[in-house]
Design an enzyme around this catalytic site. Structure first.
Site, mmCIF file in Angstrom:
data_model
loop_
_atom_site.group_PDB
_atom_site.id
_atom_site.type_symbol
_atom_site.label_atom_id
_atom_site.label_comp_id
_atom_site.label_asym_id
_atom_site.label_seq_id
_atom_site.Cartn_x
_atom_site.Cartn_y
_atom_site.Cartn_z
ATOM 1 N N ASP A 34 2.561 -8.578 5.468
ATOM 2 C CA ASP A 34 3.361 -9.141 6.560
ATOM 3 C C ASP A 34 4.839 -8.757 6.398
ATOM 4 O OD1 ASP A 34 3.788 -10.538 8.874
ATOM 5 O OD2 ASP A 34 3.745 -12.517 7.939
ATOM 6 N N ASN A 36 6.530 -6.383 8.489
ATOM 7 C CA ASN A 36 6.935 -5.038 8.937
ATOM 8 C C ASN A 36 7.964 -5.102 10.065
ATOM 9 O OD1 ASN A 36 4.992 -4.162 7.217
ATOM 10 N ND2 ASN A 36 3.472 -3.691 8.794
ATOM 11 N N HIS A 51 5.996 -0.640 10.785
ATOM 12 C CA HIS A 51 4.573 -0.307 10.566
ATOM 13 C C HIS A 51 4.444 1.097 9.965
ATOM 14 C CE1 HIS A 51 3.577 -3.961 12.542
ATOM 15 N NE2 HIS A 51 3.825 -3.558 13.776
ATOM 16 N N SER A 79 -5.809 -7.752 12.677
ATOM 17 C CA SER A 79 -6.644 -8.951 12.822
ATOM 18 C C SER A 79 -7.197 -9.046 14.239
ATOM 19 C CB SER A 79 -5.816 -10.206 12.510
ATOM 20 O OG SER A 79 -5.011 -10.547 13.618
ATOM 21 N N ARG A 85 -0.757 -8.761 20.819
ATOM 22 C CA ARG A 85 0.577 -8.125 20.785
ATOM 23 C C ARG A 85 0.755 -7.194 21.984
ATOM 24 N NH1 ARG A 85 2.589 -7.434 14.649
ATOM 25 N NH2 ARG A 85 1.864 -9.457 13.982
ATOM 26 N N LEU A 145 -11.290 3.075 -7.582
ATOM 27 C CA LEU A 145 -10.857 1.911 -6.804
ATOM 28 C C LEU A 145 -11.478 1.905 -5.404
ATOM 29 C CD1 LEU A 145 -8.359 -0.351 -6.606
ATOM 30 C CD2 LEU A 145 -7.487 1.359 -5.043
ATOM 31 N N ARG A 198 0.355 -12.517 -0.125
ATOM 32 C CA ARG A 198 0.897 -12.398 1.238
ATOM 33 C C ARG A 198 2.384 -12.103 1.111
ATOM 34 N NH1 ARG A 198 -0.276 -15.242 6.832
ATOM 35 N NH2 ARG A 198 1.332 -14.183 8.007
ATOM 36 N N LEU A 205 -2.829 -18.434 5.751
ATOM 37 C CA LEU A 205 -3.901 -17.443 5.539
ATOM 38 C C LEU A 205 -4.224 -16.627 6.789
ATOM 39 C CD1 LEU A 205 -6.316 -19.464 3.220
ATOM 40 C CD2 LEU A 205 -4.620 -17.747 2.584
ATOM 41 N N SER A 206 -3.795 -17.083 7.953
ATOM 42 C CA SER A 206 -3.954 -16.308 9.191
ATOM 43 C C SER A 206 -5.374 -15.764 9.380
ATOM 44 C CB SER A 206 -2.940 -15.151 9.228
ATOM 45 O OG SER A 206 -1.636 -15.656 9.202
HETATM 46 C C1 FPP Z 1 2.262 -7.612 9.912
HETATM 47 O O1 FPP Z 1 3.636 -7.400 10.112
HETATM 48 C C2 FPP Z 1 1.576 -6.353 9.897
HETATM 49 C C3 FPP Z 1 0.611 -5.977 10.777
HETATM 50 C C4 FPP Z 1 0.124 -6.825 11.861
HETATM 51 C C5 FPP Z 1 0.011 -4.666 10.728
HETATM 52 C C6 FPP Z 1 -0.195 -4.151 9.362
HETATM 53 C C7 FPP Z 1 -0.694 -2.786 9.475
HETATM 54 C C8 FPP Z 1 -0.353 -1.813 8.674
HETATM 55 C C9 FPP Z 1 0.548 -2.028 7.536
HETATM 56 C C10 FPP Z 1 -0.859 -0.444 8.843
HETATM 57 C C11 FPP Z 1 -2.326 -0.329 8.644
HETATM 58 C C12 FPP Z 1 -2.607 1.034 8.355
HETATM 59 C C13 FPP Z 1 -3.744 1.558 7.883
HETATM 60 C C14 FPP Z 1 -3.634 2.754 7.097
HETATM 61 C C15 FPP Z 1 -5.092 1.047 8.112
HETATM 62 P P1 FPP Z 1 4.313 -8.000 11.396
HETATM 63 O O2 FPP Z 1 4.340 -6.964 12.442
HETATM 64 O O3 FPP Z 1 3.592 -9.246 11.806
HETATM 65 O O4 FPP Z 1 5.740 -8.309 10.854
HETATM 66 P P2 FPP Z 1 6.668 -9.523 11.289
HETATM 67 O O5 FPP Z 1 5.986 -10.788 10.809
HETATM 68 O O6 FPP Z 1 7.911 -9.245 10.549
HETATM 69 O O7 FPP Z 1 6.817 -9.445 12.766
#
Ligand code: FPP
Length: 257
Positions: A34, A36, A51, A79, A85, A145, A198, A205-206
């Protein structure tokens, strides 16, 4: 109680050749990646830049988890609720697995990593699904892994599909056991996570692996996922190692009242 969730800051990095015998390494680490969007916002960038940066973190955390001896790394990539979104962000997120695998699959193969995915993959766009399936196919004989992506995954949806399967198989109520429910989950072959991390400062836990996290140690980090690095993972593993897991029983040597 709150101490359990305190952050393990300020420790030195676990050097590459530190004797890890005294440290208990979790077999299965699951991560809610979380922060990004906030990482990007802090830099005046669009959310999607966070992202994009997140993929680099996935790469380094996979490598470090492998080096530490973690056997399974499950990453919550999308999810069942993330469809809510804006379409542009969803479209961007759906392209990430393909981009990630285009850039890193070769290295993952060299590292002997086995790629897996869990979730309702049928709703993913064809290009996402074929990139993921291609990676699964090309790494299925690897023995290192397990890198397990949770894609269009939601715990409630997983439990609903397990219940449907059980009813379809027409079991009688007396047959239902914890093992049967576990066996009907999406990834019955994987052990339950030992450590859940997290990032991003939220403490929830979302809808992630609710059944499987029953006795998992929880670790919450304030760091945004793009900032999470080798040291951060080591801190989480150290915190895990210092916990006493009792699985509802008593600590050794405390049997006397
Ligand atoms: C949460 O951050 C992140 C996500 C909803 C997406 C996570 C996805 C990736 C990291 C990429 C997945 C890639 C592969 C290779 C399968 P947020 O956007 O909710 O951040 P915020 O809480 O700051 O808004």
């Amino acid at each position: 109680m709150f101490e359990k969730f305190s952050l393990n800051k300020g420790k030195t990095a676990m050097p590459k050749h530190e004797d890890t015998k005294s440290i208990s390494i979790p077999n299965h680490v699951a991560i809610i990646m979380d922060g990004n969007g906030r990482w990007a916002k802090k830099r005046g960038l669009p959310r999607v830049a966070g992202h994009r940066e997140a993929m680099k973190t996935i790469k380094r955390v996979t490598k470090e988890a492998d080096r530490l001896g973690v056997k399974v790394l499950t990453l919550y990539a999308f999810s069942t609720e993330n469809w809510k979104r804006p379409k542009a962000e969803v479209d961007f997120l759906m392209k990430l697995p393909q981009q990630f695998l285009n850039s890193y699959l070769k290295e993952l193969i060299e590292q002997n990593v086995q790629v897996k995915a869990m979730g309702d993959l049928s709703r993913l766009p064809t290009y996402t699904l074929s990139a993921v399936n291609d990676a699964i196919e090309k790494t299925k004989a690897n023995s290192g892994l397990i890198l397990n992506f949770a894609l269009n995954y939601g715990s409630h949806a997983e439990i609903v599909q397990a219940v449907k399967k059980i009813i379809r198989e027409a079991h009688s109520p007396e047959d239902i056991s914890e093992k049967m429910i576990a066996d009907h989950m999406i990834s019955p072959a994987l052990p339950d996570p030992d450590l859940l991390i997290r990032t991003g400062g939220e403490i929830r836990l979302s809808n992630f692996m609710l059944w499987q996290l029953a006795y998992t140690e929880l670790y919450f980090s304030e760091e945004y996922w793009p900032d999470f690095n080798e040291q951060s993972l080591q801190d989480a593993v150290r915190a895990f190692s210092s916990r006493q897991r009792r699985f509802g029983g008593l600590a050794e040597g405390s049997e006397n009242p």
